[in-house]
Structure formats: C-alpha cells, structure tokens
Design a protein around this motif. Structure first.
Motif, PDB file in Angstrom:
ATOM      1  N   TRP A 549       1.002  -1.170  -0.016  1.00 20.06           N
ATOM      2  CA  TRP A 549       0.000  -0.048   0.006  1.00 20.06           C
ATOM      3  C   TRP A 549       0.798   1.075   0.001  1.00 20.06           C
ATOM      4  O   TRP A 549       0.572   2.463  -0.787  1.00 20.06           O
ATOM      5  CB  TRP A 549      -0.789   0.077   1.237  1.00 20.06           C
ATOM      6  N   GLN A 550       2.062   1.261   0.653  1.00 22.64           N
ATOM      7  CA  GLN A 550       2.675   2.373   0.633  1.00 22.64           C
ATOM      8  C   GLN A 550       3.492   2.725  -0.588  1.00 22.64           C
ATOM      9  O   GLN A 550       3.685   3.738  -0.933  1.00 22.64           O
ATOM     10  CB  GLN A 550       4.065   2.403   1.945  1.00 22.64           C
ATOM     11  N   GLN A 551       3.921   1.436  -1.185  1.00 21.53           N
ATOM     12  CA  GLN A 551       4.435   1.757  -2.560  1.00 21.53           C
ATOM     13  C   GLN A 551       3.390   2.278  -3.891  1.00 21.53           C
ATOM     14  O   GLN A 551       3.910   3.080  -4.582  1.00 21.53           O
ATOM     15  CB  GLN A 551       4.785   0.250  -3.143  1.00 21.53           C
ATOM     16  N   VAL A 552       2.087   1.883  -3.655  1.00 16.50           N
ATOM     17  CA  VAL A 552       1.155   2.299  -4.927  1.00 16.50           C
ATOM     18  C   VAL A 552       0.476   3.451  -4.175  1.00 16.50           C
ATOM     19  O   VAL A 552       0.001   4.155  -5.095  1.00 16.50           O
ATOM     20  CB  VAL A 552       0.397   0.973  -5.090  1.00 16.50           C
ATOM     21  N   GLY A 553      -0.360   3.179  -2.993  1.00 15.39           N
ATOM     22  CA  GLY A 553      -0.963   4.544  -2.413  1.00 15.39           C
ATOM     23  C   GLY A 553      -2.481   4.341  -2.729  1.00 15.39           C
ATOM     24  O   GLY A 553      -3.097   5.379  -2.436  1.00 15.39           O
ATOM     25  N   ALA A 554      -2.812   3.208  -3.701  1.00 12.84           N
ATOM     26  CA  ALA A 554      -4.296   3.253  -3.931  1.00 12.84           C
ATOM     27  C   ALA A 554      -4.323   1.785  -4.171  1.00 12.84           C
ATOM     28  O   ALA A 554      -3.526   1.206  -4.848  1.00 12.84           O
ATOM     29  CB  ALA A 554      -4.753   4.254  -5.151  1.00 12.84           C
ATOM     30  N   PRO A 555      -5.758   1.362  -4.718  1.00 15.21           N
ATOM     31  CA  PRO A 555      -5.963   0.095  -5.196  1.00 15.21           C
ATOM     32  C   PRO A 555      -5.210  -0.173  -6.657  1.00 15.21           C
ATOM     33  O   PRO A 555      -4.460  -1.123  -6.878  1.00 15.21           O
ATOM     34  CB  PRO A 555      -7.614   0.045  -5.383  1.00 15.21           C
ATOM     35  N   ILE A 556      -5.370   1.202  -7.378  1.00 14.57           N
ATOM     36  CA  ILE A 556      -4.811   1.256  -8.544  1.00 14.57           C
ATOM     37  C   ILE A 556      -4.200   2.615  -8.782  1.00 14.57           C
ATOM     38  O   ILE A 556      -4.864   3.631  -8.387  1.00 14.57           O
ATOM     39  CB  ILE A 556      -5.728   0.975  -9.862  1.00 14.57           C
TER      40      ILE A 556
END
Length: 863
Positions: A549-556
């Motif tokens: 989650w910290q790498q992407v910040g959102a589901p997509i």
C-alpha cells in the motif's frame, strides 16, 4: 541374542521408530537443500535486477597525455586479455567471455552554449552491431579544418534520435566543442538501439538518452549527450585537453552465482582491484575497478544473514524436537525389551551383550529409515550441503547411543529392582543452583541482545543463536520445577471432597515428575518454535501488505509523464471494473523565491481517503492549506511557485505520502488550489485484474499503471521471502505433528505402569468410567502447563530477539515489528494436544479393560 526374533516380536515399536527416523532425516537433509537453492535463486535475481553498470566489473583509466592514448583496437584487446588473466579464481566462473570496451569523453561543452549543452565523443568496440541507423549514415574517418588559426580534428559522429529533438540538433550539422582545445563534430547520422532493454546499454546510457542535470543553486538544466564515433575516429581521439576515459567491461554471468560464494566474492573483487592497480606502472592515472558488486553482495548478504538466522532457529528447533520424539520412541522400545533383557542378564549375559542387543535392534530400525530419508532428500532440488550428510548421521547416532546407554545403565546390575515410589526426591542444592544460573543467564542474554543488537562482524552472530536455546532451556526448567505447585493447590481442594478420583489423579500428576521430563523437553520447544514461526510468518505477511500500500498508495495508480486529457479520464471512469477515480497532479514546485524545490501532489484528500477504505495507510483530512514533510515543518504559510504563485498555510506534518514520497521535502495540497489542474495522476478504486489494468494502459498510453495487488505479489515473489515463509509453514506443520506424536508416545510409554496402578485401584472398587477420568487427570495437567509455557515462549521470542531478527528485506524494506498476538494457531495446537491426550487416555483405559486384572498385576513382577 537373536535380533531378528526381537524385531518380529516388537514389530510395532520398530516400525514407529523407522517412520520417525525416515521423516526426521528427510526434513533435516531436504529442507537445507531447498533453502540453499532458494538462496542461490535470490542472489541471481538480485544480480539480474541490478543495473549492469553496478553488477559488472569495469576496469577504467583516464588518459591525460598523448603518451597514454590508445588509438588502436589491438591495444584494447591486449589489455582485455590481461584483465581476464589476473582475475581471482573466485571471479572466473562469473565473468563471461562477452564483454566490450569503450573510450568516452565527459563534460565536453558545445562552444557558445555557456555550459548548458554538452556533446561528448564516444567509441564502442561493438557499437555498429548494437544500433540501427534510421537517418543518414554511420560515421567514417575524421578530417581536419582550420579554426582560429589552428588545425583541429573534425569527427564524424552518429547521435541517438532522442537527442535531435531534445537538444535541437540535426543530421548534417557541424558543432564546435570545447572551450580551449577545440574540435569540430559533424553529425552524419541518427541511430536507434536494436534492443534498448539489453543490459549492455546500462553501461552506455549516455549514448542512448539525454541526461538533464540541474547544477547546485541553478534554475536551468544542463543537457548532456554522447555521440558515437567510428574506429577511425578513435585514432585521433586524445586525452590531451579532454576528459577521456577508457573502460573494459567484464560482464557478470548472473546464472552462475552461488550464495555460498558471496563472502569470497566480495574479497575477490577487492583483490582484483588491487591487482589491477599494480598494472599502472608508467601511467599518470592508475587503473582501477568500477563496480557496485560489493555493495550488491553486501546488501544480499545482510538479507541472507537474517534468513539464515531464522532458518537456523526453526530448523535447529525442528531437529531437536525430532530427536526428542525419536528418543521417546527408543524409550518405548527399551521398555518393551526390559523384561527379556532382565532375564538375559540374570542368566549370565554381560552388560556389553545387553547394551549391544539394544543398540543392534535400534539400529535395525533407524539405519534403514535414515538411509531412506537421506535418499528421498535427493528428490529435493538444491545443492548438497554438509548438513545433508551429517544430519542423518546425527539422528542415527543419537538413537542408537541413547538405546545403548539407557539399557546399560538400567541393567548394570543383574536382577535390578526399581522402586515406583510416587514421591519424588528433592533436588540437590547444586542442581537447583545450576538451574537458577541457566534461567538468569537466559534472561540476561535476552536483555543484552536487545540492548546491543547484532555483532558487526561478518557471518552469524553466535549470541543470537545461543539466546533462543537458553530461553527454551530456562522455560523448560521453570515448567518442570513449578508446575507441581499449582497442582498441589488443586490436590488440597480435591482432598476436601468426597470423590477420590480427582484427588488420586491430580496427586499422581503432581508427583510423576521424573517420568514427565522427556515429554516436556519435546513439547515445549515444539510449541515454542511452531508458535514463533507462526508469529513471524504473520508479521511478515502484515508488513508486506503495508509495504504494498505504501508503494502504490491506492488500489490502482496511473501516472503519466504528460497531462492526461479529460476525455481519457472519462473513458477511465467508464471502464468496466472501475468504481471510483480520483484525479491528482504531481510536480516539482519552487518553495519561496529561491532555488529550493520540493515534491508536491495536488489531490482531493477526502476522495483519496475514501478509496483507501480499510487499507493500513492513510492521510489526515485536509480541507485547505498544505500537509508538509518534517523537513518543511515550522514554515508557517508557504509560498509556492507551481503554475501560479500560491500562499498556503501549513495544516499538519506527515512522514510520508503513500505511493509517492517517503523522504526529503514534499507536501500535499488540495487540487482546488490550481487554477487549471494539469492532471497527470489517477488514483483508482476497482477491479485490479490483469484485463482491467491492460485496458487502462491502452486508454492512456503515456501512463504507467500499477496496482496494490501486483505490488504485493512482487514482494511475495522474492525467492528469499518465499523460502522463509514456506519453510516456516513446513516447520510449523512438522512440529505440530511431532508434538502430537510426543503426546501419543508418552501415553504408550507409561501405559504399563498406568495400567498396573489402575488395576490395583479397580480391585478396590474403581469403576471403568472413574478409571478413564483418573487417567485423564493424570496426563492432562502436564500437557496443558507445557503447552501454555511453549505458547508464552513462542509469543515472546520475537520481542526477546528484538533487533537481532531484521525481516525488512522480506517485507518491502519495512521493519517487521508488529507481531500481533493472533492466538488462533497456538490455541488450535494446544487444543489439539489436549484432545489427543484425552482420546489417548480413553483409548488406554478401553484397551486395559479387556485385560485380566491378574495378568496386568503380574507384569514386571519378578520377586
């Protein structure tokens, strides 16, 4: 003695011992091979993921005078052969034959640009076969011309397509380069790399892409590009008046890497650098090795060290428990042999014959089992380590040695007579002192480990390996010494009642300490290690989810290099599987009116928080103003230059922005502060299937699409991570099985004595149902107390080891510190042990019911 006859008579215990030995040898020989194979694969992946410019070995030297210039390919070839000849033996298997050589200038300014544009000259030994000429032609031989009263060389060069657009250059142009020692450069062609993804271009990225560098304190970017010249151009390329560097690249074959060789490889690289420097006689600039391989190997070694530590702990515990269960099975066989060996001893058999018969019968069971387990371990892929050979030998020696020593001690006198007193002897003062010392040392060791951390020396820290063993021994001693005291309280309560079953059962449980030592020594480490493995595995899994989650910040997340058109955003909204889209704008903003810069994201924070849902990351609410990083705290109202001048008050301090920023200067502002937002980022909630992500990438070709699920899979796909988690699962299951077997075997080992005691009581009127309750009350307390002690030790080990077990390498580089107390698996193990004990007690009394009381009471009665 007739060993084969004894084996047929006692076929059941012999078969149990065979199966236990086979499983133990398979685990102790197979798991290390599997883990080592995963270590090797992890090293190969680490080297493959590292840019070639860091992983490969590059010998470099600067030319500062015409005497040091190299103008012919043969001069490069001779040195290439020299570097390969002096390679240390550890590096030879890793260095392939396919290398290349280069000569490049650096910081060669285009005359008249004020140091804003640089056109460097470069020669590659295999450049022509690496590129396709899309415009013009390949460069040819250089010429000369007169410039400011001097004759200067004119180089024919080719340049990458990207530079034509980025730097305003064109085929056919001639540019002057240099500030004092001038040269002319004629661009005769433009090329394109045949395979831009080839690792080769990691060394020569300056020929493939324009580099933009912002000098310290400057507002404008410098642009650098290296042009490709021919072999003929090399003849006049000189280090006099230029920054000219020659390089010989020795590529590393990642497929030949071996994790066992990592410590030696680091030393070999240092040795190679030393030997290369010795070849610098007669040159003003020394030869040196440029490589990031030691750092890559060092980072891998740090991750490997943690993996090995965890593996040593759990596999060592598994081996100890497996040996304990095998010893318990040997004890069962020895009890079955006791009557026959007593008669043999009484009839003149020597002690050597008695011990030899026991060892031979045990060997008849364990040697074939060990050979079968050892042979089956070769079905597990992986290198053959010394432990693969040594482990089965240890198992066999432990089993045979225990059988011989135990029966030799038991039958050291003919017609030995054993007392079955229920009262236990008081321990001596020396023994109590020794046990207290073990407990104190274990606690002090755990404290020191947390206080000092790991040793800085290479290899495993022995302190880290000793402390868990000491804590397990201390917990076992405390359990053995302390469990009778709470039972005696229950005995006193039961003594006041009218029923005799509770009193007798609890009394036997409180006093039967000597017979219960071995089950405790098996059950406690089995439960402790299995619970420790389960807790570690859960901690890694939770931190991996947080890291994704910290790498992407959102589901997509969709990020584009350019602005995403409004029509494309609407198409994304209407894509099947997309539930919500939050537009955002990212960029680098000016802080104040100077050269200070910060990363920024403009977004509707409320909408962003809504798509995060129950994710383990989040942001505070932001109706207006800005959220700033710790480096921007205390600024009050910020003045920003971003499309327009903005004044925003600081509304909070955040350590990171999930999916975007974690270090440095950054801030979050509402999207509404922009007069016309130039959206280049979309945060999307919806289906993260491959089909949806492919469709989103098609709608916005300039964007990169990532999903939290893919990031999580990438973290879990790491070989080291997968090995640690899979090994923890295998060990947990194996230890649970061994714990259950220990309970069953302890029931069977004490079955004869228990049947004798129950039979005595049945002659006094004890009913069958009361006999069942009595057996359960005798067995269950020790199992429950041991299970609770093992549960507490397993839950406490991660905290006790503290900084000694750094699992961040397996959790997206986030520290694994949240060891949540999920009691499901430990409770299931404890409940399973208790259930097996109860069922075993009932089965035991059911079997005993079929026997004649007279037959039971005569068993073992020799006087």
């Amino acid at each position: 003695m007739r060993i084969w006859l004894l084996a047929r008579v006692h076929l059941g215990p012999v078969a149990v011992l065979f199966v236990l030995t086979l499983s133990a040898c398979l685990l102790v020989a197979g798991l290390p091979r599997a883990t080592q194979a995963a270590y090797d694969e992890a090293l190969r992946r680490a080297l493959s993921a590292t840019p070639a410019v860091q992983a490969d070995l590059t010998v470099a030297v600067e030319s500062r005078s015409p005497e040091e210039d190299l103008h012919e390919r043969a001069q490069f070839d001779s040195r290439d052969r020299l570097w390969r000849e002096i390679l240390p033996g550890e590096l030879r298997p890793l260095v392939t034959g396919a290398g290349h050589m280069s000569a490049k200038t650096t910081l060669t300014p285009i005359t008249g640009t004020g140091g804003k544009s640089y056109l460097n000259l470069g020669w590659l030994s295999d450049g022509e076969r690496r590129v396709d000429w899309v415009r013009g032609r390949a460069p040819g031989a250089p010429a000369t011309m007169r410039y400011e009263g001097k004759t200067i060389p004119v180089f024919e060069v080719g340049i990458v397509e990207e530079a034509l657009r980025e730097m305003g250059l064109g085929v056919g142009q001639t540019k002057m380069v240099g500030e004092h020692d001038y040269a002319a450069v004629t661009i005769v062609g433009a090329y394109r790399a045949k395979d831009p993804g080839d690792r080769y271009w990691s060394h020569n990225a300056d020929l493939l892409h324009v580099s933009k560098i912002q000098p310290p304190g400057g507002l404008d970017f410098e642009k650098h590009i290296t042009a490709l010249t021919s072999d003929a151009g090399l003849t006049v390329l000189s280090g006099e008046g230029r920054n000219l560097t020659y390089r010989w690249v020795l590529p590393i074959a990642t497929g030949a890497a071996n994790a066992l060789d990592v410590p030696g490889l680091r030393a070999a690289v240092a040795e190679f650098d030393r030997v290369v420097a010795l070849q610098s006689n007669g040159t003003a600039s020394p030869y040196h090795v440029e490589t990031g391989l030691p750092k890559v190997l060092g980072d891998f070694l740090a991750a490997l060290s943690t993996a090995q530590t965890v593996m040593y702990l759990v596999l060592g515990g598994l081996l100890a428990v497996a040996l304990g269960v095998i010893v318990l099975a040997v004890q069962l066989l020895a009890d079955r042999l006791d009557h026959a060996l007593t008669l043999a001893r009484a009839r003149g058999g020597s002690l050597r014959q008695v011990a030899g018969a026991a060892a031979a019968l045990t060997g008849l069971a364990v040697v074939p089992g060990a050979l079968a387990g050892y042979a089956l371990s070769y079905l597990v892929p992986g290198p053959v380590l010394p432990v693969v050979h040594v482990g089965p030998v240890i198992v066999v020696l432990a089993a045979v040695g225990f059988a011989a020593v135990r029966l030799a001690l038991a039958h050291r006198r003919p017609l030995h007579e054993r007392r079955d007193d229920v009262a236990a002897a008081r321990p001596s003062a020396k023994r109590v002192t020794l046990e207290v010392l073990v407990v104190v040392l274990a606690l002090v060791g755990a404290y020191l480990l947390r206080a000092r951390g790991l040793s800085a020396s290479a290899g495993q820290d022995p302190f880290l390996l000793v402390v868990p063993v000491a804590l397990t021994a201390a917990a076992a001693l405390i359990t053995l010494r302390c469990y009778p005291y709470p039972l005696r309280l229950f005995v006193r309560v039961a003594a006041r009642g009218r029923a005799a079953v509770a009193f007798l059962g609890l009394t036997r449980a409180a006093r039967a300490r000597s017979a219960s030592v071995l089950p405790v020594l098996i059950l406690l480490p089995a439960l402790a290690v299995s619970v420790f493995a389960a807790v570690i595995s859960d901690g890694i899994a939770g931190t991996q989810r947080l890291a994704s989650w910290q790498q992407v910040g959102a589901p997509i997340r969709m990020i584009s290099d350019i602005e995403i058109p409004a029509t494309a955003i609407e198409q994304v909204r209407r894509t099947p599987g997309v539930a919500q889209v939050v537009p955002a704008q990212t960029g680098r903003v000016q802080v104040g009116y100077g050269a200070e810069r910060a990363e920024a994201i403009a977004v509707d924070v409320a909408q962003w928080r809504s798509i995060l849902g129950d994710a383990p990351v989040g942001l505070p609410s932001l109706p207006d103003g800005a959220l700033v990083s710790p480096e921007l705290r205390g600024r009050g109202t910020l003045e920003l230059g971003w499309q327009s001048r903005l004044k925003l008050p600081t509304r909070g301090v955040i350590d990171s922005v999930p999916g975007f920023y974690a270090t440095g200067k950054f801030l979050v502002v509402p999207l509404s502060v922009q007069i016309r937002p130039a959206v280049n980022t979309l945060l999307i909630k919806g289906d993260a299937s491959d089909a949806t992500l492919t469709e989103l990438a098609r709608l916005v070709p300039s964007a990169t699409v990532e999903s939290q699920e893919r990031a999580l899979l990438a973290i879990r796909d790491d070989p080291l991570t997968g090995t640690v988690r899979s090994t923890l699962v295998v060990v947990t299951v194996a230890l649970a099985a061994y714990a259950l077997l220990a309970v069953v075997l302890s029931l069977v080992v004490g079955a004869a004595d228990r049947a004798r005691a129950v039979s005595f009581l049945r002659t006094l009127g004890l009913s069958h149902r009361q006999a069942q309750r009595l057996t359960v009350l005798e067995i269950l307390p020790m199992i429950l107390f041991t299970a609770l002690a093992g549960l507490g030790l397993g839950l406490g080990l991660p905290a006790a080891l503290g900084p000694g077990v750094d699992l961040s390498s397996y959790a997206g580089d986030l520290p694994v510190g949240d060891y949540s107390l999920d009691l499901f698996l430990p409770s299931a193990l404890t409940a399973g042990l208790a259930a097996v004990a109860v069922l075993g007690a009932y089965a035991h009394t059911a079997i005993s019911r079929r026997l004649s009381l007279g037959a039971v009471l005569r068993v073992g009665d020799l006087t």
